[in-house]
Design an enzyme around this catalytic site. Structure first.
Site, PDB file in Angstrom:
ATOM      1  N   HIS A   1       0.903  -1.366   0.073  1.00 54.14           N
ATOM      2  CA  HIS A   1      -0.085  -0.030  -0.093  1.00 54.14           C
ATOM      3  C   HIS A   1       0.962   1.356  -0.018  1.00 54.14           C
ATOM      4  O   HIS A   1       0.431   2.389  -0.108  1.00 54.14           O
ATOM      5  CB  HIS A   1      -1.226   0.096   1.272  1.00 54.14           C
ATOM      6  CG  HIS A   1      -0.509   0.324   2.370  1.00 54.14           C
ATOM      7  ND1 HIS A   1      -0.045  -0.871   3.453  1.00 54.14           N
ATOM      8  CD2 HIS A   1       0.013   1.405   3.210  1.00 54.14           C
ATOM      9  CE1 HIS A   1       0.353  -0.165   4.477  1.00 54.14           C
ATOM     10  NE2 HIS A   1       0.357   1.139   4.548  1.00 54.14           N
TER      11      HIS A   1
ATOM     12  N   SER B   1       4.283   1.974   8.338  1.00 51.48           N
ATOM     13  CA  SER B   1       3.709   0.790   7.103  1.00 51.48           C
ATOM     14  C   SER B   1       5.317   0.272   6.452  1.00 51.48           C
ATOM     15  O   SER B   1       5.994   1.234   6.215  1.00 51.48           O
ATOM     16  CB  SER B   1       2.928   1.386   6.464  1.00 51.48           C
ATOM     17  OG  SER B   1       1.606   1.455   6.844  1.00 51.48           O
TER      18      SER B   1
ATOM     19  N   ASP C   1      -0.016  -7.965   1.492  1.00 49.66           N
ATOM     20  CA  ASP C   1       0.270  -6.276   1.653  1.00 49.66           C
ATOM     21  C   ASP C   1       1.874  -6.337   1.650  1.00 49.66           C
ATOM     22  O   ASP C   1       2.335  -6.048   2.724  1.00 49.66           O
ATOM     23  CB  ASP C   1      -0.233  -5.851   2.727  1.00 49.66           C
ATOM     24  CG  ASP C   1      -0.024  -4.030   2.629  1.00 49.66           C
ATOM     25  OD1 ASP C   1       0.674  -3.725   1.742  1.00 49.66           O
ATOM     26  OD2 ASP C   1      -0.410  -3.421   3.847  1.00 49.66           O
TER      27      ASP C   1
END
Length: 263
Positions: free
Chosen positions: A65, A215, A122
C-alpha cells in the site's frame, strides 16, 4: 531532475514529512543508535511515506500500500537514525523497479472499497539502482525459516506518528515491544478480514503499537524478521485492537523468486 530532488532533500537537512499513509509507533522509545541497521526510510521524491527492510544489498521489502503511480520518484535512505538530519552513516539510493505482490488488491489504494476489506498480500519489493554498502549502520536481515511463536515478544520500529490521533512523526527512529497474539484477537476487533497471511501483534490493554507512517517497517520476534507493518486501528493502539502485520513466512518463496528473476 533526480539530482534536483536529492539536492532539495539534502538542503532541508534530510526528508520532508508526507501526509498520513496507513500505519505508526505509539508508546515506544528511541531505538539505540544503529540497533536496527536493516530499517529503511522509503520516500516518494523527498517525502517520507513508509518504512522498509533491507533484505539484500540490492533489495528492500516494504508494504504494497506504499506503492505510488510514479515509481520513478521512489527512493530510499539507509543507515539513518534521525529522519530529518544529515548523518555520516546514511546512504541514499534510487529505486529502479517496484514489485508489488501480484495478489494484493491495488484498488484498496483508492480508499473507496466497501467493507469488509481484504488487505492480504500487503508487501512489495523494491530493486535498488545501486547496491547498498554494508556497514555497521546498514545491514540486511534474513527472511524467516519457520513460523513465529504465539506469545513471543516482538520489536517493531519506525518513524510513524508518536501520537494516536494527531499525525506527529519523530526525528529519532522509534522502537516498541509488543506481543504476538492469536489472529482471533484481531478478527474480533475489525470488520476488515484477518487472514492466515497476517499476524496480530500488540497489547490487549492498548497504549503501545504501530501507527501512521510505520507501514512497511519490520517486526522482529525472538530476533527473527517475521512481519511487515500493514494496518491497524484508528486512533492507533486502542485497547483490544492490536496491529496487523504481513506474515512473511507465507511469502518467502515469492520474495526469493522475484529477487532471483530480477538480478
Amino acid at each position: 531532475m533526480r539530482f534536483l530532488i536529492l539536492f532539495l532533500a539534502l538542503s532541508l537537512g534530510g526528508i520532508d514529512a508526507a501526509p498520513p499513509v496507513q500505519s505508526r509507533i505509539i508508546g515506544g522509545f528511541k531505538c539505540k543508535k544503529n540497533s536496527q541497521p536493516w530499517h529503511v526510510a522509503v520516500l516518494r521524491s523527498n517525502k517520507y511515506i513508509c518504512g522498509g527492510v533491507l533484505l539484500d544489498p540490492n533489495w528492500v521489502l516494504t508494504a504494497a500500500h506504499c506503492y505510488g503511480n510514479d515509481t520513478s520518484q521512489h527512493n530510499v535512505w539507509l543507515g539513518k537514525n534521525k529522519l530529518f538530519q544529515r548523518e555520516p552513516s546514511a546512504q541514499h539510493r534510487w529505486v529502479s523497479k517496484s514489485f508489488p505482490h501480484p495478489d494484493y488488491n491495488m484498488s484498496l489504494l483508492n480508499d473507496h472499497i466497501p467493507h469488509p476489506e481484504d488487505k492480504s498480500n500487503d508487501l512489495m519489493l523494491l530493486r535498488l539502482s545501486k547496491p547498498a554498502d554494508i556497514t555497521d549502520a546498514v545491514k540486511p536481515i534474513d527472511l524467516p525459516t519457520e513460523e513465529p511463536k504465539l506469545g513471543s515478544t516482538c520489536l517493531a520500529s519506525g518513524w510513524g506518528s508518536i501520537t494516536p490521533t494527531k499525525y506527529q512523526i519523530p526525528n529519532d527512529l522509534q522502537c516498541v515491544f509488543i506481543k504476538l497474539l492469536p489472529n482471533e484477537n484481531c478478527a474480533k476487533a475489525y470488520v476488515h478480514k484477518v487472514t492466515d497471511v497476517m499476524l496480530c501483534v500488540g497489547e490487549t490493554g492498548g497504549g503501545k503499537g504501530t501507527c501512521k507512517g510505520d507501514s512497511g517497517g519490520p517486526l522482529i520476534c525472538d530476533g527473527v524478521l517475521h512481519g511487515i507493518t500493514s494496518w491497524g486501528s484508528i486512533p492507533c493502539a486502542k485497547p483490544n485492537a492490536p496491529g496487523v502485520f504481513t506474515k512473511l513466512i507465507k511469502f518467502t518463496s515469492w520474495i526469493k523468486d522475484t529477487m532471483a528473476k530480477n538480478p
